[in-house]
Design a protein around this motif. Structure first.
Motif, PDB file in Angstrom:
ATOM      1  N   ARG A 164       0.797  -1.231   0.000  1.00  0.00           N
ATOM      2  CA  ARG A 164       0.000   0.000   0.000  1.00  0.00           C
ATOM      3  C   ARG A 164       0.826   1.275   0.000  1.00  0.00           C
ATOM      4  O   ARG A 164       0.298   2.369  -0.185  1.00  0.00           O
ATOM      5  N   VAL A 165       2.128   1.164   0.205  1.00  0.00           N
ATOM      6  CA  VAL A 165       3.001   2.336   0.173  1.00  0.00           C
ATOM      7  C   VAL A 165       4.395   1.875  -0.255  1.00  0.00           C
ATOM      8  O   VAL A 165       4.827   0.769   0.096  1.00  0.00           O
ATOM      9  N   ASN A 184       6.001  11.289  -2.847  1.00  0.00           N
ATOM     10  CA  ASN A 184       5.726  11.429  -4.274  1.00  0.00           C
ATOM     11  C   ASN A 184       4.429  10.720  -4.646  1.00  0.00           C
ATOM     12  O   ASN A 184       4.206   9.581  -4.231  1.00  0.00           O
ATOM     13  N   ASP A 185       3.613  11.395  -5.436  1.00  0.00           N
ATOM     14  CA  ASP A 185       2.411  10.786  -5.974  1.00  0.00           C
ATOM     15  C   ASP A 185       2.819  10.062  -7.254  1.00  0.00           C
ATOM     16  O   ASP A 185       3.143  10.705  -8.257  1.00  0.00           O
ATOM     17  N   LEU A 206       5.061   7.735   6.870  1.00  0.00           N
ATOM     18  CA  LEU A 206       4.677   6.508   6.169  1.00  0.00           C
ATOM     19  C   LEU A 206       3.180   6.251   6.270  1.00  0.00           C
ATOM     20  O   LEU A 206       2.529   5.857   5.290  1.00  0.00           O
ATOM     21  N   GLU A 207       2.627   6.450   7.444  1.00  0.00           N
ATOM     22  CA  GLU A 207       1.205   6.174   7.632  1.00  0.00           C
ATOM     23  C   GLU A 207       0.343   7.121   6.802  1.00  0.00           C
ATOM     24  O   GLU A 207      -0.677   6.719   6.245  1.00  0.00           O
ATOM     25  N   LYS A 208       0.752   8.369   6.727  1.00  0.00           N
ATOM     26  CA  LYS A 208       0.001   9.325   5.911  1.00  0.00           C
ATOM     27  C   LYS A 208       0.115   8.967   4.433  1.00  0.00           C
ATOM     28  O   LYS A 208      -0.878   9.013   3.689  1.00  0.00           O
ATOM     29  N   ALA A 209       1.315   8.590   3.990  1.00  0.00           N
ATOM     30  CA  ALA A 209       1.523   8.232   2.582  1.00  0.00           C
ATOM     31  C   ALA A 209       0.754   6.971   2.212  1.00  0.00           C
ATOM     32  O   ALA A 209       0.271   6.842   1.081  1.00  0.00           O
ATOM     33  N   ARG A 210       0.623   6.066   3.147  1.00  0.00           N
ATOM     34  CA  ARG A 210      -0.075   4.810   2.877  1.00  0.00           C
ATOM     35  C   ARG A 210      -1.547   5.043   2.570  1.00  0.00           C
ATOM     36  O   ARG A 210      -2.155   4.310   1.783  1.00  0.00           O
ATOM     37  N   HIS A 261       1.170   6.513  -1.754  1.00  0.00           N
ATOM     38  CA  HIS A 261       2.265   7.318  -2.274  1.00  0.00           C
ATOM     39  C   HIS A 261       3.631   6.641  -2.092  1.00  0.00           C
ATOM     40  O   HIS A 261       3.733   5.564  -1.500  1.00  0.00           O
ATOM     41  N   TRP A 262       4.649   7.305  -2.591  1.00  0.00           N
ATOM     42  CA  TRP A 262       6.029   6.800  -2.566  1.00  0.00           C
ATOM     43  C   TRP A 262       6.885   7.741  -1.731  1.00  0.00           C
ATOM     44  O   TRP A 262       7.079   8.892  -2.078  1.00  0.00           O
ATOM     45  N   VAL A 263       7.399   7.236  -0.622  1.00  0.00           N
ATOM     46  CA  VAL A 263       8.244   8.023   0.270  1.00  0.00           C
ATOM     47  C   VAL A 263       9.707   7.746  -0.067  1.00  0.00           C
ATOM     48  O   VAL A 263      10.179   6.612   0.051  1.00  0.00           O
ATOM     49  N   VAL A 264      10.419   8.778  -0.488  1.00  0.00           N
ATOM     50  CA  VAL A 264      11.850   8.663  -0.770  1.00  0.00           C
ATOM     51  C   VAL A 264      12.597   9.376   0.355  1.00  0.00           C
ATOM     52  O   VAL A 264      12.522  10.601   0.488  1.00  0.00           O
TER      53      VAL A 264
END
Length: 278
Positions: free
Chosen positions: A42-43, A186-187, A213-217, A221-224
């Motif tokens: 999911r992320v 990143n979207d 991470l939880e917000k991006a999930r 989204h993609w966390v770099v």
């Protein structure tokens, strides 16, 4: 019959609401469906480190290998030579090697960068340096970098009216280019591969990273994440304790995290969405 409004501000908001409704426009942007990552994840998360610091291979790669986690290391060729055996082992174990230029040019506003100031570069000089860095890395480690990280996160050459972006050069030479000190993930359905957002992980504890991470999930989204040294403490240092907790969290299938190098995630997005390359 005329009506009066005792609260003008409230009346204005009600009229605005009625206008949006009559135009058929949503009051709030509708979020798209979360992006689909491999194996139902999911992320997406990528760990990246800059400059080929000694601690990257003295501390970092052995630690990450314990968890089966592979990261992206953006290297300067001269720094690689100081731990060549360690970097060869990193490549052999599956870590990604990225280009971070030859001279690490940044704005001359930094006194230490005055002799290699971006303000004095031309686009031709920058292209030549990036190609040279690729050749040197390939000669040292046997791999050609497919990803790039902008030194200091700065994407320009020149000064004032003569300033030009070298993002198009990065888009031409690399699968992806990563920034620095950006404020969000990143979207994958929209992001510019040549200008990926890189969020600082130096000095952060796991709780701070987990919140991202939880917000991006929620949106897929993609966390770099971007760091430098790897150790217990110090300036520009990604904490060992945080990395351990992050690896354990990502390795738990229940958390739905795809932890992979930048080039791997970028290739997946580009295959799924070909137009994302440009």
């Amino acid at each position: 019959m005329k009506t009066s409004c005792v609260l003008p501000a409230l009346c204005y908001r009600l009229l605005l609401l009625a206008s949006f409704t009559s135009w058929g426009m949503p009051l709030f942007a509708q979020s798209s469906a979360p992006y689909t990552w491999p194996d139902g994840k999911r992320v997406a998360v990528s760990l990246s480190f800059d400059d080929a610091r000694l601690s990257n291979v003295d501390v970092g790669t052995p630690l990450l290998d314990q968890y089966g986690v592979k990261a992206t290391f953006f290297v300067v060729p001269d720094a690689v030579k100081q731990r060549l055996d360690g970097w060869k082992k990193a490549v052999a174990s599956g870590h990604e090697i990225g280009n971070h230029s030859v001279a690490h040019p940044c704005s001359g506003n930094f006194p230490w960068a005055r002799q290699k100031a971006l303000e004095h570069y031309t686009l031709d000089q920058m292209r030549s340096e990036l190609l040279d860095a690729n050749k040197q890395v390939q000669a040292l480690l046997g791999v050609k970098p497919e990803v790039y990280a902008y030194p200091c996160g700065q994407t320009f050459v020149g000064r004032g009216r003569d300033t030009k972006s070298y993002v198009p050069i990065v888009a031409d030479l690399f699968r992806a280019g990563r920034g620095w000190l950006d404020e969000g993930p990143n979207d994958p359905a929209f992001c510019d591969m040549a200008q990926l957002y890189g969020m600082e992980m130096d000095g952060k504890d796991f709780g701070q990273i987990l919140a991202v991470l939880e917000k991006a999930r929620e949106a897929g989204h993609w966390v770099v994440l971007a760091g430098h040294e790897i150790g217990e403490s110090g300036n520009q240092t990604t904490r060992v304790a945080m990395l351990k907790q992050l690896c354990e969290y990502a390795n738990n299938p229940a958390n739905g995290v795809w932890l992979a190098p930048i080039g791997t995630v970028a290739a997946y997005i580009q295959k799924k969405t070909p137009d994302s390359r440009r």
